[in-house]
Design a protein around this motif. Structure first.
Motif, PDB file in Angstrom:
ATOM      1  N   ILE A 321       0.849  -1.186   0.000  1.00 11.01           N
ATOM      2  CA  ILE A 321       0.000   0.000   0.000  1.00 11.01           C
ATOM      3  C   ILE A 321       0.889   1.241   0.000  1.00 11.01           C
ATOM      4  N   LEU A 322       0.619   2.179  -0.891  1.00  9.75           N
ATOM      5  CA  LEU A 322       1.292   3.467  -0.821  1.00  9.75           C
ATOM      6  C   LEU A 322       0.777   4.155   0.435  1.00  9.75           C
ATOM      7  N   PHE A 323       1.663   4.373   1.403  1.00 14.24           N
ATOM      8  CA  PHE A 323       1.216   4.633   2.774  1.00 14.24           C
ATOM      9  C   PHE A 323       1.844   5.889   3.352  1.00 14.24           C
ATOM     10  N   ILE A 327      -5.683   9.436   6.022  1.00 10.50           N
ATOM     11  CA  ILE A 327      -6.917   8.674   6.162  1.00 10.50           C
ATOM     12  C   ILE A 327      -7.148   7.721   4.998  1.00 10.50           C
ATOM     13  N   ASP A 328      -6.781   8.111   3.765  1.00 12.77           N
ATOM     14  CA  ASP A 328      -7.022   7.234   2.613  1.00 12.77           C
ATOM     15  C   ASP A 328      -6.244   5.936   2.740  1.00 12.77           C
ATOM     16  N   SER A 329      -4.934   6.049   2.996  1.00 12.79           N
ATOM     17  CA  SER A 329      -4.112   4.840   3.083  1.00 12.79           C
ATOM     18  C   SER A 329      -4.405   4.038   4.350  1.00 12.79           C
ATOM     19  N   MET A 330      -4.823   4.703   5.412  1.00  9.10           N
ATOM     20  CA  MET A 330      -5.192   3.986   6.638  1.00  9.10           C
ATOM     21  C   MET A 330      -6.449   3.149   6.416  1.00  9.10           C
ATOM     22  N   ILE A 331      -7.420   3.704   5.746  1.00  5.12           N
ATOM     23  CA  ILE A 331      -8.649   2.961   5.440  1.00  5.12           C
ATOM     24  C   ILE A 331      -8.320   1.734   4.589  1.00  5.12           C
ATOM     25  N   LEU A 332      -7.496   1.924   3.544  1.00  3.58           N
ATOM     26  CA  LEU A 332      -7.145   0.791   2.685  1.00  3.58           C
ATOM     27  C   LEU A 332      -6.411  -0.289   3.460  1.00  3.58           C
ATOM     28  N   ALA A 333      -5.511   0.118   4.363  1.00  2.92           N
ATOM     29  CA  ALA A 333      -4.779  -0.871   5.158  1.00  2.92           C
ATOM     30  C   ALA A 333      -5.717  -1.642   6.076  1.00  2.92           C
ATOM     31  N   ALA A 334      -6.639  -0.927   6.720  1.00  8.50           N
ATOM     32  CA  ALA A 334      -7.578  -1.587   7.634  1.00  8.50           C
ATOM     33  C   ALA A 334      -8.485  -2.560   6.880  1.00  8.50           C
ATOM     34  N   ARG A 338      -8.695  -7.152   6.484  1.00  6.70           N
ATOM     35  CA  ARG A 338      -9.859  -8.038   6.586  1.00  6.70           C
ATOM     36  C   ARG A 338      -9.746  -9.236   5.648  1.00  6.70           C
ATOM     37  N   HIS A 339      -9.032  -9.081   4.539  1.00  8.44           N
ATOM     38  CA  HIS A 339      -9.113 -10.071   3.470  1.00  8.44           C
ATOM     39  C   HIS A 339      -7.795 -10.765   3.155  1.00  8.44           C
ATOM     40  N   VAL A 340      -6.676 -10.113   3.385  1.00  9.82           N
ATOM     41  CA  VAL A 340      -5.392 -10.770   3.141  1.00  9.82           C
ATOM     42  C   VAL A 340      -5.203 -11.858   4.199  1.00  9.82           C
ATOM     43  N   PRO A 341      -4.831 -13.081   3.799  1.00  8.38           N
ATOM     44  CA  PRO A 341      -4.614 -14.144   4.790  1.00  8.38           C
ATOM     45  C   PRO A 341      -3.715 -13.661   5.928  1.00  8.38           C
ATOM     46  N   LEU A 342      -4.086 -14.002   7.136  1.00  7.81           N
ATOM     47  CA  LEU A 342      -3.422 -13.444   8.308  1.00  7.81           C
ATOM     48  C   LEU A 342      -1.952 -13.833   8.396  1.00  7.81           C
ATOM     49  N   GLU A 343      -1.596 -14.975   7.813  1.00  3.92           N
ATOM     50  CA  GLU A 343      -0.196 -15.387   7.888  1.00  3.92           C
ATOM     51  C   GLU A 343       0.701 -14.600   6.924  1.00  3.92           C
ATOM     52  N   GLU A 344       0.078 -13.804   6.042  1.00  8.57           N
ATOM     53  CA  GLU A 344       0.856 -12.948   5.145  1.00  8.57           C
ATOM     54  C   GLU A 344       1.085 -11.589   5.793  1.00  8.57           C
ATOM     55  N   SER A 345       2.258 -11.029   5.552  1.00 11.03           N
ATOM     56  CA  SER A 345       2.499  -9.653   5.971  1.00 11.03           C
ATOM     57  C   SER A 345       1.936  -8.710   4.913  1.00 11.03           C
ATOM     58  N   ILE A 346       1.779  -7.448   5.269  1.00 11.25           N
ATOM     59  CA  ILE A 346       1.348  -6.401   4.341  1.00 11.25           C
ATOM     60  C   ILE A 346       2.408  -5.307   4.351  1.00 11.25           C
ATOM     61  N   ASP A 347       2.868  -4.917   3.168  1.00 16.98           N
ATOM     62  CA  ASP A 347       3.892  -3.884   3.052  1.00 16.98           C
ATOM     63  C   ASP A 347       3.257  -2.498   3.025  1.00 16.98           C
ATOM     64  N   LEU A 348       3.726  -1.627   3.896  1.00 13.98           N
ATOM     65  CA  LEU A 348       3.300  -0.225   3.924  1.00 13.98           C
ATOM     66  C   LEU A 348       4.468   0.608   3.400  1.00 13.98           C
TER      67      LEU A 348
END
Length: 627
Positions: A321-323, A327-334, A338-348
């Protein structure tokens, strides 16, 4: 996501060299590269096709595709709705099968009227000797064109160009996202001139603003400025159906006076709660549901290597996520959480351009100092403009500070997720080097100071090369995610820019509605083609949840004051519905952060020439591409 290219020559005797061999195209599609030539000596034309594929869905499908009837297809898009695509299917193959079964123009127009998602395409229909091409309603995928009276290269269509000579600067243009174009190659080959038919987007609404949104003046001007040997005829009876509902033009007779008593520069969570009516809460919850579904489609439509572990039990990040912590990038991250498998990390991905060290202040004098008693004597202590502490960093730009704060909020609402806060630090030397080598080619044909600032910031951020703090240790890190979510579209629909407040102050709700309609109408030519080229240069795909057709239709259906109430202070009134949604999602301080443009938050605007205007032509883009 792909790099696609087609060169049309009105002579079959020309060589095989075309503009389709570019390395920029291969960077967009690193997983497969192929070329194909179709010619007809009787009609006197030749088409050279080139496809470069970034594999994201189903089985890897090399492009260009060709069927048994000689039809050829190039596709740079994603089907997120409207056409059935199974999780194991490749959407390129699905769309091509539909196209191959189309009997006439209306079938083709009906097909693209149904597709939901970003796309640019080129389709050669062998039986009728025609070439179809175009971009989606919002222009979320890049497609450029160049015309030449040199019959060996009468027309070139491409996702991105390789290089620009001085003459090329004025010849390359973005294909207007006004509809779909059809080129009769048989007629062109015979007459050695070009006539194209435009099948425009058409709304079910007769509202004049909606018509202006679809056929905006900026894109229409491109058609007027084409070379004299090119003719464009707009179809009146055969059209595409707009994928979104018309913009709600309702104007209130009167609005209740604001209950918020916060000063213009101080807004708190308590102020949001004051304006949280039942109706607004309902709309915020509806937005969350629709935007969540849009995000789900964009984070799940990609391959996942379950065997690729970066540590015990944790898989690599497939979504970035371009972070900025806004508020825009925070909403997208939140919502991605909800949907990315929990065992995966998310890059900010958080970008910062090096600031100059603050000047050291002179010792205070009696006139400009206050004194503090220390051990029986007085020592001068300045009351303001203190020298920075030892921990000051030249990369502690505003977006870095809010980004770190946003990271803490995300950890609070989702503590079991691994959030990779990637600090992308850019020096002046690296900026100038990479602008010269890569970025100036990608931003063109756009050429303003704003295009330079945003293009450079997005290029470095989406590259994802930076550092990551892990267990208290700073380590080098490169994001391997092929998908990059960006919040573009939120400000344009929800009055996030300062110009919207100026417009509202001078022209009221009617003027604000007109301005918001214009924002969506020109987003393809001002933003999206450029951002697609810049992000795609890393072999990654930009995805825009705020421009999902369902999200736009929902926001269009609301009266403007339910989306943004500019009688409220900055940090609250703009993007009001999004701030309410943030609170519903459990976000805190980020929900009341005022808008800060990327070029200022990352400090790129202050790096070279702070006196420039955003709309000025950028000399660095005009000359930076030249050797």
């Amino acid at each position: 996501m792909c790099g696609i290219c087609c060169t049309v020559s009105l002579t079959v005797s020309c060589g095989d060299r075309s503009d389709c061999q570019d390395s920029n195209l291969r960077r967009r599609g690193p997983n497969s590269s192929h070329q194909l030539i179709k010619s007809d000596s009787a009609c006197g034309y030749k088409c050279s096709f080139s496809g470069h594929v970034l594999h994201l869905r189903g089985k890897l499908t090399p492009q260009p595709l060709q069927d048994n009837n000689g039809n050829v297809f190039l596709w740079n898009g994603e089907v997120f709705g409207g056409i059935d695509v199974l999780p194991t299917d490749n959407d390129t193959q699905v769309i091509f099968c539909h196209l191959s079964s189309c009997n006439d123009e209306r079938d083709i127009l009906s097909l693209f009227s149904c597709v939901r998602g970003p796309w640019a395409f080129i389709f050669y229909q062998a039986s009728s000797h025609t070439l179809w091409f175009g971009r989606d309603f919002f222009g979320r995928r890049s497609l450029l064109w160049k015309f030449s009276q040199d019959l060996e290269k009468a027309l070139c269509l491409t996702s991105v160009t390789e290089s620009f000579s001085e003459s090329d600067l004025t010849r390359w243009q973005e294909v207007p996202a006004l509809g779909i174009f059809r080129l009769d190659l048989y007629s062109c080959g015979i007459s050695k001139s070009m006539t194209m038919t435009l099948y425009p987007w058409k709304s079910t609404s007769e509202d004049p603003l909606t018509k202006k949104l679809i056929l905006n003046e900026g894109q229409s001007q491109i058609l007027k400025d084409l070379p004299t040997f090119i003719t464009v005829v707009k179809s009146e009876d055969k059209t595409l159906t707009s994928p979104t509902t018309p913009l709600n033009r309702q104007i209130p007779e009167a609005l209740a006076e604001s209950c918020c008593t916060a000063p213009c520069n101080i807004v708190t969570l308590e102020d949001i709660k004051v304006v949280f009516t039942d109706a607004r809460r309902k709309n915020a919850q509806l937005l969350i549901n629709i935007l969540s579904e849009a995000t789900r489609r964009r984070v799940l439509c990609l391959p996942r290597d379950k065997d690729h572990l970066v540590s015990e039990g944790e898989r690599k990040a497939n979504v970035a996520i371009l972070f900025s912590g806004g508020i825009d990038s925070m909403i997208l991250a939140a919502l991605a959480d909800r949907h990315v498998p929990l065992e995966e990390s998310i890059d900010l991905l958080n970008v910062a351009f090096m600031m100059k060290a603050p000047k050291k202040h002179k010792a205070p004098t009696k006139k400009n100092s206050k004194y503090k008693k220390q051990g029986g004597s007085f020592s001068p202590v300045p009351t303001d403009n203190l020298d920075p502490p030892n921990s000051w960093s030249p990369f502690d730009v505003p977006d870095r500070i809010t980004g770190r704060a946003g990271l803490d909020e995300l950890k609070a609402i989702s503590p079991t997720r691994t959030w990779n806060f990637v600090e992308v630090d850019v020096t002046l030397e690296e900026l100038q080097e990479m602008r010269h080598q890569r970025i100036c080619q990608l931003v063109q044909p756009l050429n303003t100071v704003l295009d330079d600032s945003i293009g450079c910031a997005v290029w470095f951020a989406s590259r994802g090369v930076g550092t990551l703090t892990s267990n208290g240790e700073l380590k080098p890190y490169t994001s391997a995610s092929k998908v990059v979510l960006t919040g573009i579209g939120a400000d344009e629909q929800l009055a996030g820019y300062s110009r919207h407040r100026v417009c509202f102050k001078t022209l009221g709700h009617e003027g604000l509605i007109d301005e918001l309609g214009m924002e969506l109408g020109r987003i393809s030519s001002r933003n999206l083609g450029r951002d697609d080229r810049v992000i795609g240069d890393h072999g990654k795909e930009a995805r825009f949840p705020f421009l999902d057709e369902d999200v736009v239709s929902f926001l269009n259906s609301l009266p403007v004051w339910e989306k943004a109430d500019l009688t409220l202070p900055r940090g609250l009134g703009e993007k009001l519905i999004l701030r309410l949604a943030a609170v519903e999602l459990g976000l805190t301080a980020s929900s009341v952060l005022p808008k800060r443009a990327m070029q200022f938050g990352s400090r790129i605007a202050k790096m070279e020439n702070g006196s420039e205007k955003a709309s000025d032509k950028c000399s660095r883009l005009q000359t930076g591409h030249m050797n």
